[in-house]
Structure formats: structure tokens, C-alpha cells
Write an enzyme that holds these catalytic residues in place. Structure first.
Site, mmCIF file in Angstrom:
data_model
loop_
_atom_site.group_PDB
_atom_site.id
_atom_site.type_symbol
_atom_site.label_atom_id
_atom_site.label_comp_id
_atom_site.label_asym_id
_atom_site.label_seq_id
_atom_site.Cartn_x
_atom_site.Cartn_y
_atom_site.Cartn_z
ATOM 1 N N ASP A 136 48.372 44.816 33.057
ATOM 2 C CA ASP A 136 46.610 45.170 33.486
ATOM 3 C C ASP A 136 45.959 45.941 32.988
ATOM 4 O O ASP A 136 45.060 46.939 33.839
ATOM 5 C CB ASP A 136 46.672 44.429 35.299
ATOM 6 C CG ASP A 136 46.595 43.165 35.077
ATOM 7 O OD1 ASP A 136 47.046 42.459 34.042
ATOM 8 O OD2 ASP A 136 47.025 42.521 36.094
ATOM 9 N N LYS A 189 45.907 36.466 32.444
ATOM 10 C CA LYS A 189 47.363 35.677 33.655
ATOM 11 C C LYS A 189 45.826 35.711 34.872
ATOM 12 O O LYS A 189 44.983 36.580 34.274
ATOM 13 C CB LYS A 189 47.766 36.797 33.535
ATOM 14 C CG LYS A 189 47.581 38.324 34.557
ATOM 15 C CD LYS A 189 49.137 38.448 35.214
ATOM 16 C CE LYS A 189 48.696 40.132 35.416
ATOM 17 N NZ LYS A 189 47.633 39.889 36.583
ATOM 18 N N CYS A 222 49.538 43.604 41.468
ATOM 19 C CA CYS A 222 50.253 42.836 40.324
ATOM 20 C C CYS A 222 51.804 43.456 39.593
ATOM 21 O O CYS A 222 52.572 42.708 38.996
ATOM 22 C CB CYS A 222 49.049 42.714 39.059
ATOM 23 S SG CYS A 222 47.598 42.336 39.299
#
Length: 244
Positions: free
Chosen positions: A38, A147, A180
Site C-alpha cells: 500500500d 486488495k 496492513c
């Protein structure tokens, strides 16, 4: 003496040993993956989601530079590079409605409910917020995966991608360490993957103690912790040994 991981001699390839906490770990780079979690404008750039939601992103620039260094070293060593992008469709159907815990706990969704003018701008596919930062550009042969939740294993082909290539060792970088990154590493642990996080190539969402707590959890219960310089040294040609 460094202890090899239990599957260190399974592939008969070129092995290297990475100094890490709580102990060193041995792996074959060509049967391993570097995972970049990310690294989007949302998480690493002023004006992105985390910044607008009140989180401090002022110290993410060194993390971006360290990820660049780790990616370059990993690619040269033949490691698979996997890039994650977290987010949803423009209507946020993929985010889940009131019947989903994500609807209630996602700070991006909560921020948009408080500031309706941001609707469609935070973590929406195709938006500036969703894009990877300019400094980090996937190359041919890399894999880019969207995702919809914190864990990169949830509703993605990650597990199939790794198993089909015989990959058992995962090296993690990205943001946020305590959300995450840790979520994906934990899920990987439950699926029998060996997870290593490079601490100076990650950044927390929240106070500094969140970073320390996440790293403590990882090195104590779920994986290993190292850093970018040590990782690059482990991937230098002089560090390899052939295991038959």
C-alpha cells in the site's frame, strides 16, 4: 550460529542468511517474494487519506527511499516483487455496507462520512489517492494486486501466486506496519509462510508506539524483523551459498 529456517534446504538453490530478530533466517531469494504494501498517495503523501484523517505522514519520505533500495536489491537477486494497492470501486460497494465491520472501522470510510465532499476521492480505484507514489514504479515481471481489506490474503490470488511459484519466504515493506503489513504477515504465518519485515522500510498509522508494538508482535509471535541495509547485504553475491 544462525539457524536455517525449517525449509531452508528444500529447493537446492542458492541460499543466503539474513540477520534478523529474534534469530537469523536462511532463504533462497529466487523462491522468495518482496511484498510492498500500500505505498499509495493515500498512505504516504500529504493530502492523501491518512493525512486527511489526522494521521502523521511527515516522516514517510525515508521509508519510500528505503523501499526503493530494497526493491532494487530484491529484483537483482531474482526475487518476485509484489505490489499491493488497497481500495475499492468508486461506489465503495467492495468496501461493504453497514453489515460489514469494515464499514464501521475503516477510517477512510468514516472520514468520508464526516466530510461528504471527499466521497469518491479516498481509496477509490483510478483516483490520485489510490495510485502508488511517484517514486515507486512496478516493472515488467512484477505483480500488482488490488486488495479490499487490510490483509493481502483476503479475496486476492496472493496465496495461489506464491504456491504456484514455490515461494515460502515473504519480505515485507510498506504502510501501515500496524495495520496492513502486520495483518498480511499474520495471515501468511497461518498459511505456513515465513514472514520478515524490514523495519526501516515500514511506517505506522498512529503514534510511534504503534510501530514498536507491531514489530514486537511480529518478532515475538509471527515472524522476523530486519532492516534494509542488512537485507541488501544478505543479497550481495558474496553472501550466497549453494545447498544441494
Amino acid at each position: 550460529m544462525p539457524r536455517p529456517s525449517p525449509c531452508a534446504d528444500s529447493g537446492g538453490g542458492m541460499m543466503t542468511t539474513l540477520t534478523a530478530r529474534p534469530e537469523a533466517i536462511t532463504f533462497d531469494p529466487q523462491q522468495s517474494a518482496l511484498i510492498v504494501v500500500d505505498m499509495q498517495n493515500a498512505y504516504a503523501t500529504p493530502g492523501g487519506y491518512l493525512d486527511l484523517a489526522g494521521f502523521d505522514v511527515s516522516t514517510t519520505r525515508p521509508v519510500i527511499a528505503n523501499i526503493q533500495t530494497a526493491v532494487t536489491a530484491a529484483r537483482a537477486a531474482g526475487m518476485l516483487i509484489i505490489w499491493f494497492q488497497n481500495g475499492w470501486d468508486e461506489q465503495y460497494v467492495e468496501a461493504g455496507g453497514p453489515g460489514s465491520p469494515n464499514f464501521h472501522k475503516s477510517n477512510a470510510l468514516k472520514t468520508m462520512r464526516k466530510q461528504p465532499q471527499l466521497q469518491g476521492k479516498l481509496l477509490a480505484k483510478g483516483s490520485w489517492d489510490y495510485q502508488l507514489v511517484d517514486e515507486l514504479v512496478p516493472q515488467p515481471g512484477d505483480i500488482v494486486l488490488p486488495k479490499p481489506r487490510y490483509s493481502g490474503f483476503f479475496n486476492t490470488p496472493l496465496d495461489s501466486i506464491l504456491r504456484s511459484r514455490g515461494i515460502r519466504h515473504l519480505v515485507f515493506t510498506g504502510i501501515a506496519t500496524n495495520v496492513c503489513v502486520e495483518s498480511t504477515l499474520r495471515d501468511g504465518f497461518f498459511l505456513e509462510y515465513f514472514g520478515v519485515v524490514l523495519e526501516d522500510a515500514t511506517h505506522q498509522a498512529g503514534p510511534e508506539f504503534a510501530q514498536k508494538a507491531a514489530l514486537f508482535n511480529i518478532e515475538t509471535f509471527f515472524g522476523w524483523v530486519s532492516d534494509v541495509e542488512t537485507f541488501c547485504d544478505a543479497l550481495s553475491p558474496t553472501s550466497f551459498a549453494r545447498i544441494a
